[in-house]
Write an enzyme that holds these catalytic residues in place. Structure first.
Site, PDB file in Angstrom:
ATOM      1  N   ASN A  49       4.454   0.232 -37.792  1.00 57.21           N
ATOM      2  CA  ASN A  49       3.717  -0.649 -36.638  1.00 57.21           C
ATOM      3  C   ASN A  49       3.619   1.940 -36.168  1.00 57.21           C
ATOM      4  O   ASN A  49       4.454   2.569 -36.115  1.00 57.21           O
ATOM      5  CB  ASN A  49       4.887   0.148 -35.574  1.00 57.21           C
ATOM      6  CG  ASN A  49       4.717   0.060 -33.823  1.00 57.21           C
ATOM      7  OD1 ASN A  49       3.534   0.170 -33.957  1.00 57.21           O
ATOM      8  ND2 ASN A  49       6.020   0.186 -32.794  1.00 57.21           N
ATOM      9  N   LYS A  90       2.489   2.811 -34.479  1.00 58.53           N
ATOM     10  CA  LYS A  90       0.854   3.363 -32.918  1.00 58.53           C
ATOM     11  C   LYS A  90       0.094   3.691 -33.179  1.00 58.53           C
ATOM     12  O   LYS A  90      -0.381   3.370 -33.833  1.00 58.53           O
ATOM     13  CB  LYS A  90       2.314   4.259 -32.646  1.00 58.53           C
ATOM     14  CG  LYS A  90       4.212   3.055 -32.683  1.00 58.53           C
ATOM     15  CD  LYS A  90       5.362   4.207 -31.523  1.00 58.53           C
ATOM     16  CE  LYS A  90       6.852   3.673 -32.508  1.00 58.53           C
ATOM     17  NZ  LYS A  90       7.461   4.105 -31.213  1.00 58.53           N
ATOM     18  N   HIS A 134       6.246  -4.785 -26.957  1.00 64.12           N
ATOM     19  CA  HIS A 134       6.838  -3.655 -27.299  1.00 64.12           C
ATOM     20  C   HIS A 134       6.998  -2.745 -26.595  1.00 64.12           C
ATOM     21  O   HIS A 134       6.693  -2.724 -24.809  1.00 64.12           O
ATOM     22  CB  HIS A 134       5.941  -3.321 -28.367  1.00 64.12           C
ATOM     23  CG  HIS A 134       6.921  -1.731 -29.085  1.00 64.12           C
ATOM     24  ND1 HIS A 134       6.957  -0.326 -28.399  1.00 64.12           N
ATOM     25  CD2 HIS A 134       6.857  -1.155 -30.572  1.00 64.12           C
ATOM     26  CE1 HIS A 134       8.160   0.166 -28.684  1.00 64.12           C
ATOM     27  NE2 HIS A 134       7.580  -0.278 -30.569  1.00 64.12           N
ATOM     28  N   GLU A 163       6.880  -0.148 -25.503  1.00 63.81           N
ATOM     29  CA  GLU A 163       6.330   1.124 -24.624  1.00 63.81           C
ATOM     30  C   GLU A 163       5.250   0.418 -24.380  1.00 63.81           C
ATOM     31  O   GLU A 163       4.218   0.980 -22.910  1.00 63.81           O
ATOM     32  CB  GLU A 163       6.174   1.827 -25.991  1.00 63.81           C
ATOM     33  CG  GLU A 163       6.664   2.856 -26.536  1.00 63.81           C
ATOM     34  CD  GLU A 163       6.543   3.042 -28.176  1.00 63.81           C
ATOM     35  OE1 GLU A 163       5.648   3.087 -29.244  1.00 63.81           O
ATOM     36  OE2 GLU A 163       7.283   3.806 -28.665  1.00 63.81           O
ATOM     37  N   GLU A 193      14.451  -3.719 -30.766  1.00 65.87           N
ATOM     38  CA  GLU A 193      14.451  -2.991 -30.719  1.00 65.87           C
ATOM     39  C   GLU A 193      15.202  -2.154 -29.348  1.00 65.87           C
ATOM     40  O   GLU A 193      14.025  -1.943 -28.210  1.00 65.87           O
ATOM     41  CB  GLU A 193      12.856  -2.624 -30.034  1.00 65.87           C
ATOM     42  CG  GLU A 193      12.291  -3.081 -31.574  1.00 65.87           C
ATOM     43  CD  GLU A 193      11.088  -1.732 -32.285  1.00 65.87           C
ATOM     44  OE1 GLU A 193      10.773  -2.044 -33.118  1.00 65.87           O
ATOM     45  OE2 GLU A 193      10.221  -1.946 -31.118  1.00 65.87           O
ATOM     46  N   GLY A 247      12.387   6.205 -31.695  1.00 66.03           N
ATOM     47  CA  GLY A 247      11.861   7.148 -31.538  1.00 66.03           C
ATOM     48  C   GLY A 247      12.600   8.449 -31.493  1.00 66.03           C
ATOM     49  O   GLY A 247      12.294  10.030 -31.091  1.00 66.03           O
ATOM     50  N   SER A 307      14.267   3.687 -35.004  1.00 67.13           N
ATOM     51  CA  SER A 307      14.944   5.034 -35.928  1.00 67.13           C
ATOM     52  C   SER A 307      14.881   4.197 -37.381  1.00 67.13           C
ATOM     53  O   SER A 307      16.475   5.286 -38.195  1.00 67.13           O
ATOM     54  CB  SER A 307      15.543   5.700 -35.341  1.00 67.13           C
ATOM     55  OG  SER A 307      15.026   6.479 -34.071  1.00 67.13           O
TER      56      SER A 307
HETATM   57  P1  PGA Z   1      10.398   4.483 -34.676  1.00 68.34           P
HETATM   58  O1  PGA Z   1       9.830   3.542 -33.959  1.00 68.34           O
HETATM   59  O2  PGA Z   1      10.549   3.549 -35.588  1.00 68.34           O
HETATM   60  O3  PGA Z   1       9.781   5.107 -34.524  1.00 68.34           O
HETATM   61  O4  PGA Z   1      12.222   4.505 -33.324  1.00 68.34           O
HETATM   62  C1  PGA Z   1      10.557   2.116 -33.850  1.00 68.34           C
HETATM   63  C2  PGA Z   1       8.961   1.409 -32.692  1.00 68.34           C
HETATM   64  O5  PGA Z   1       9.172   1.371 -31.626  1.00 68.34           O
HETATM   65  O6  PGA Z   1       8.712   0.346 -33.494  1.00 68.34           O
END
Ligand code: PGA
Length: 249
Positions: free
Chosen positions: A9, A11, A95, A97, A164, A170, A209
């Site tokens: 992903n 983003k 997601h 976000e 998630e 992140g 992460s």
């Molecule tokens: P990350 O993001 O691996 O940077 O923690 C994962 C995601 O939001 O899908």
């Protein structure tokens, strides 16, 4: 046996030229892997480049979002049919976000998943609790609500559920394999309520992460069937090591 499903992903990262640079270092190294499903979800502007550069391989293209109407006066939005048209096989829906910054509710998530399936897209549906919800002992309640509302009327065909935990996205703070396994087993139980034995065939992937250093221990969990990778998917070498997780053990 569930086939491992590893998705990048990206983003809001990478221009078209940065996308092509990544692919030139990634595709030749992984295109012959036959024991893992690999998915790349770039920004909309790079979808065409990814679709073109993975042609002839089994690597699949995903979008990170879409609107639930087929067409119409929705300035700035992208429809499921447009994603199919550009070569997407999957779309990420719900997601955290999107839920957090763009106010997507369970109802919107549900509409989007149903619309995606109607257009023939596979869906990677994201669920997960915040740190506050976990600390208050509310993890399973949140997941129960997100699954029950989000999957109302949804078919298990080409459905992937991504756990998630918001506190792990992140942040460099990954769920432990024990924490991930506990939640994934719970999610599979909920999916069994909806889909019966089909639940055993569905991939439940972990995101938050994931790195080359922790992917092996996460993938060793019985109910962790793959990963949704943000930051560590932006570099070809790092994502390559993640998709080759078993060979690196
Ligand atoms: P990350 O993001 O691996 O940077 O923690 C994962 C995601 O939001 O899908």
């Amino acid at each position: 046996m569930r086939r491992p499903f590893i998705a990048a992903n990206w983003k809001m990262h990478k221009t078209i030229s940065e996308t092509r640079e990544f692919l030139s270092g990634f595709v030749p190294e992984v295109k012959d892997l036959s024991d893992v499903d690999i998915v790349i979800a770039p920004p909309f502007t790079s979808l065409a480049a990814v679709a073109e550069d993975v042609k002839g391989t089994d690597i699949m293209v995903a979008a990170q979002n879409m609107f639930y109407e087929e067409k119409g006066a929705y300035t700035g939005e992208i429809s499921p049919l447009m994603l199919v048209d550009i070569g997407c096989r999957y779309v990420i829906i719900g997601h955290s976000e999107r839920r957090q910054h763009f106010l997507e509710t369970d109802d919107i998530v549900n509409k989007k998943i149903n619309a995606a399936q109607k257009a023939g897209l596979g869906v990677i549906m994201c669920v997960g609790e915040s740190l506050g919800e976990r600390e208050a002992g509310g993890t399973f309640d949140v997941l129960l609500r997100e699954i029950a509302k989000g999957l109302d009327g949804v078919s298990p065909l080409d459905l992937v559920v991504a756990y998630e935990p918001i506190w792990a996205i992140g942040t460099g703070r990954t769920a432990t394999p024990e924490q991930a396994q506990e939640v994934h087993a719970y999610l599979r139980e909920r999916l069994r309520v909806l889909y019966g034995n089909k639940a055993d065939e569905l991939c439940i992937i972990y995101g938050g992460s994931v790195t080359p250093d922790n992917v092996d221990s996460l993938m060793a969990c019985k109910d962790v069937d793959g990963a949704l990778v943000g930051g560590a998917s932006l570099k070809a070498e790092s994502f390559r090591r993640i998709v080759k997780f078993r060979k690196e053990q």
